[in-house]
Design a protein around this motif. Structure first.
Motif, PDB file in Angstrom:
ATOM      1  N   SER A  57      66.743 -87.506 -53.556  1.00 27.79           N
ATOM      2  CA  SER A  57      65.805 -86.454 -53.163  1.00 27.79           C
ATOM      3  C   SER A  57      64.750 -87.058 -52.254  1.00 27.79           C
ATOM      4  CB  SER A  57      65.151 -85.796 -54.382  1.00 27.79           C
ATOM      5  OG  SER A  57      64.324 -86.711 -55.064  1.00 27.79           O
ATOM      6  N   ALA A  58      64.376 -86.298 -51.258  1.00 30.72           N
ATOM      7  CA  ALA A  58      63.352 -86.724 -50.302  1.00 30.72           C
ATOM      8  C   ALA A  58      62.249 -85.678 -50.295  1.00 30.72           C
ATOM      9  CB  ALA A  58      63.943 -86.884 -48.909  1.00 30.72           C
ATOM     10  N   GLY A  59      61.052 -86.079 -50.698  1.00 31.65           N
ATOM     11  CA  GLY A  59      59.890 -85.199 -50.690  1.00 31.65           C
ATOM     12  C   GLY A  59      58.964 -85.570 -49.556  1.00 31.65           C
ATOM     13  N   PRO A  60      57.765 -84.988 -49.541  1.00 26.71           N
ATOM     14  CA  PRO A  60      56.840 -85.262 -48.435  1.00 26.71           C
ATOM     15  C   PRO A  60      56.331 -86.701 -48.394  1.00 26.71           C
ATOM     16  CG  PRO A  60      55.838 -83.819 -50.074  1.00 26.71           C
ATOM     17  CD  PRO A  60      57.264 -84.008 -50.468  1.00 26.71           C
ATOM     18  N   ASP A  61      56.239 -87.381 -49.550  1.00 27.37           N
ATOM     19  CA  ASP A  61      55.694 -88.742 -49.574  1.00 27.37           C
ATOM     20  C   ASP A  61      56.573 -89.746 -50.298  1.00 27.37           C
ATOM     21  OD1 ASP A  61      53.400 -87.979 -48.213  1.00 27.37           O
ATOM     22  OD2 ASP A  61      52.341 -87.461 -50.052  1.00 27.37           O
ATOM     23  N   LEU A  74      70.876 -97.957 -61.012  1.00 29.04           N
ATOM     24  CA  LEU A  74      69.666 -98.435 -60.349  1.00 29.04           C
ATOM     25  C   LEU A  74      68.886 -97.216 -59.885  1.00 29.04           C
ATOM     26  CD1 LEU A  74      67.876-100.641 -59.068  1.00 29.04           C
ATOM     27  CD2 LEU A  74      69.394-100.549 -57.070  1.00 29.04           C
ATOM     28  N   ASP A  75      67.684 -97.040 -60.439  1.00 29.07           N
ATOM     29  CA  ASP A  75      66.789 -95.953 -60.048  1.00 29.07           C
ATOM     30  C   ASP A  75      65.736 -96.533 -59.114  1.00 29.07           C
ATOM     31  OD1 ASP A  75      68.051 -94.097 -61.779  1.00 29.07           O
ATOM     32  OD2 ASP A  75      66.908 -94.924 -63.457  1.00 29.07           O
ATOM     33  N   MET A  76      65.535 -95.879 -57.973  1.00 24.66           N
ATOM     34  CA  MET A  76      64.573 -96.360 -56.979  1.00 24.66           C
ATOM     35  C   MET A  76      63.645 -95.231 -56.574  1.00 24.66           C
ATOM     36  SD  MET A  76      67.387 -98.337 -54.649  1.00 24.66           S
ATOM     37  CE  MET A  76      68.602 -97.048 -54.994  1.00 24.66           C
ATOM     38  N   GLU A  77      62.381 -95.551 -56.442  1.00 24.47           N
ATOM     39  CA  GLU A  77      61.392 -94.629 -55.892  1.00 24.47           C
ATOM     40  C   GLU A  77      60.688 -95.350 -54.748  1.00 24.47           C
ATOM     41  OE1 GLU A  77      57.296 -92.210 -56.901  1.00 24.47           O
ATOM     42  OE2 GLU A  77      58.216 -93.434 -58.461  1.00 24.47           O
ATOM     43  N   PHE A  78      60.941 -94.878 -53.540  1.00 24.64           N
ATOM     44  CA  PHE A  78      60.303 -95.421 -52.355  1.00 24.64           C
ATOM     45  C   PHE A  78      59.048 -94.596 -52.107  1.00 24.64           C
ATOM     46  CE2 PHE A  78      64.850 -96.149 -52.042  1.00 24.64           C
ATOM     47  CZ  PHE A  78      64.918 -97.488 -51.701  1.00 24.64           C
ATOM     48  N   ARG A  79      57.882 -95.233 -52.057  1.00 24.63           N
ATOM     49  CA  ARG A  79      56.612 -94.523 -51.930  1.00 24.63           C
ATOM     50  C   ARG A  79      56.102 -94.551 -50.496  1.00 24.63           C
ATOM     51  NH1 ARG A  79      53.770 -97.134 -57.162  1.00 24.63           N
ATOM     52  NH2 ARG A  79      54.982 -96.028 -58.738  1.00 24.63           N
ATOM     53  N   ASN A  80      55.292 -93.506 -50.183  1.00 26.09           N
ATOM     54  CA  ASN A  80      54.838 -93.321 -48.805  1.00 26.09           C
ATOM     55  C   ASN A  80      56.043 -93.500 -47.884  1.00 26.09           C
ATOM     56  OD1 ASN A  80      52.117 -92.860 -49.500  1.00 26.09           O
ATOM     57  ND2 ASN A  80      51.841 -95.054 -49.750  1.00 26.09           N
ATOM     58  N   ALA A  81      57.054 -92.702 -48.154  1.00 27.02           N
ATOM     59  CA  ALA A  81      58.370 -92.919 -47.564  1.00 27.02           C
ATOM     60  C   ALA A  81      58.902 -91.683 -46.860  1.00 27.02           C
ATOM     61  CB  ALA A  81      59.344 -93.337 -48.660  1.00 27.02           C
ATOM     62  N   ARG A  82      59.839 -91.947 -45.979  1.00 24.82           N
ATOM     63  CA  ARG A  82      60.610 -90.877 -45.362  1.00 24.82           C
ATOM     64  C   ARG A  82      62.036 -91.385 -45.148  1.00 24.82           C
ATOM     65  NH1 ARG A  82      57.866 -93.088 -41.031  1.00 24.82           N
ATOM     66  NH2 ARG A  82      59.060 -93.363 -39.116  1.00 24.82           N
ATOM     67  N   ALA A  83      62.977 -90.475 -45.252  1.00 29.98           N
ATOM     68  CA  ALA A  83      64.389 -90.808 -45.069  1.00 29.98           C
ATOM     69  C   ALA A  83      64.903 -90.128 -43.816  1.00 29.98           C
ATOM     70  CB  ALA A  83      65.199 -90.363 -46.279  1.00 29.98           C
ATOM     71  N   SER A 116      78.551 -93.281 -41.694  1.00 20.43           N
ATOM     72  CA  SER A 116      77.268 -92.724 -41.266  1.00 20.43           C
ATOM     73  C   SER A 116      76.164 -93.678 -41.738  1.00 20.43           C
ATOM     74  CB  SER A 116      77.056 -91.323 -41.831  1.00 20.43           C
ATOM     75  OG  SER A 116      76.967 -91.366 -43.246  1.00 20.43           O
ATOM     76  N   GLU A 117      74.973 -93.503 -41.203  1.00 20.84           N
ATOM     77  CA  GLU A 117      73.868 -94.384 -41.535  1.00 20.84           C
ATOM     78  C   GLU A 117      72.674 -93.593 -42.039  1.00 20.84           C
ATOM     79  OE1 GLU A 117      72.939 -97.088 -38.333  1.00 20.84           O
ATOM     80  OE2 GLU A 117      75.068 -97.376 -37.879  1.00 20.84           O
ATOM     81  N   MET A 118      71.883 -94.237 -42.888  1.00 22.92           N
ATOM     82  CA  MET A 118      70.631 -93.671 -43.378  1.00 22.92           C
ATOM     83  C   MET A 118      69.579 -94.750 -43.311  1.00 22.92           C
ATOM     84  SD  MET A 118      69.586 -92.023 -47.025  1.00 22.92           S
ATOM     85  CE  MET A 118      69.603 -90.306 -46.520  1.00 22.92           C
ATOM     86  N   SER A 119      68.353 -94.345 -43.039  1.00 22.07           N
ATOM     87  CA  SER A 119      67.219 -95.253 -43.013  1.00 22.07           C
ATOM     88  C   SER A 119      66.129 -94.685 -43.915  1.00 22.07           C
ATOM     89  CB  SER A 119      66.696 -95.378 -41.576  1.00 22.07           C
ATOM     90  OG  SER A 119      65.494 -96.100 -41.555  1.00 22.07           O
ATOM     91  N   ILE A 120      65.549 -95.539 -44.762  1.00 22.07           N
ATOM     92  CA  ILE A 120      64.405 -95.153 -45.580  1.00 22.07           C
ATOM     93  C   ILE A 120      63.261 -96.086 -45.212  1.00 22.07           C
ATOM     94  CG2 ILE A 120      63.468 -94.855 -47.901  1.00 22.07           C
ATOM     95  CD1 ILE A 120      66.408 -94.508 -48.859  1.00 22.07           C
ATOM     96  N   ILE A 121      62.200 -95.511 -44.692  1.00 23.50           N
ATOM     97  CA  ILE A 121      61.012 -96.271 -44.298  1.00 23.50           C
ATOM     98  C   ILE A 121      59.973 -96.055 -45.389  1.00 23.50           C
ATOM     99  CG2 ILE A 121      59.220 -96.529 -42.535  1.00 23.50           C
ATOM    100  CD1 ILE A 121      61.407 -95.391 -40.562  1.00 23.50           C
ATOM    101  N   PHE A 122      59.381 -97.148 -45.896  1.00 20.82           N
ATOM    102  CA  PHE A 122      58.507 -97.047 -47.063  1.00 20.82           C
ATOM    103  C   PHE A 122      57.481 -98.176 -47.051  1.00 20.82           C
ATOM    104  CE2 PHE A 122      61.967 -99.827 -48.079  1.00 20.82           C
ATOM    105  CZ  PHE A 122      61.449-100.802 -48.915  1.00 20.82           C
ATOM    106  N   ASP A 123      56.429 -98.006 -47.868  1.00 23.01           N
ATOM    107  CA  ASP A 123      55.478 -99.115 -47.971  1.00 23.01           C
ATOM    108  C   ASP A 123      55.449 -99.757 -49.347  1.00 23.01           C
ATOM    109  OD1 ASP A 123      53.838 -97.474 -49.503  1.00 23.01           O
ATOM    110  OD2 ASP A 123      52.303 -97.270 -47.987  1.00 23.01           O
TER     111      ASP A 123
END
Length: 133
Positions: A57-61, A74-83, A116-123
């Motif tokens: 799931s991808a939310g606003p942040d 493996l559960d991951m939460e990328f914060r201040n992120a966008r996919a 296909s490719e996906m990118s997740i940018i996060f801090d």
């Protein structure tokens, strides 16, 4: 993808593949030296190679994703992120992942089973590895 491209997944000979892996390992070691503890531990403890996406799931942040790694989840939460793209269906295979450092964020790039490719940018990142139910 910069290193583990679709060509890496099927067109390169063994020597080229070894060179790519070595280059990526040097790159990863360099960025992990200055990375926060949770990112260093994640990179050393979990590989998404040949995993299966169970939830995304991808939310606003934040971007949340759970993957199955053999008999573990493996559960991951990328914060201040966008996919990019922001949609991914469950039961999608991840062939390879790459971790990279941008000027003010980190990026994890994924090569999927359909190439296909996906990118997740996060801090920042929270993650948990647990036995599958």
């Amino acid at each position: 993808m910069k290193w583990f491209t679709p060509a890496f997944a099927g067109e390169m000979d063994l020597g080229e593949c070894r060179r790519v892996v070595e280059e990526y390992q040097v790159h990863l070691a360099a960025i992990l030296r200055g990375a926060p503890r949770e990112i260093r531990e994640f990179a050393n403890a979990a590989s998404l190679h040949d995993s299966l996406v169970r939830r995304f799931s991808a939310g606003p942040d934040a971007v949340e994703m759970s993957v199955r790694l053999e008999s573990r989840l493996l559960d991951m939460e990328f914060r201040n992120a966008r996919a990019i793209p922001a949609v991914l269906r469950g039961d999608t295979e991840i062939l390879y992942e790459e971790l990279d450092r941008m000027a003010d964020a980190y990026e994890i790039r994924l090569l999927m089973g359909d190439l296909s490719e996906m990118s997740i940018i996060f801090d920042s990142l929270r993650w948990m590895l647990r036995p599958a139910a």
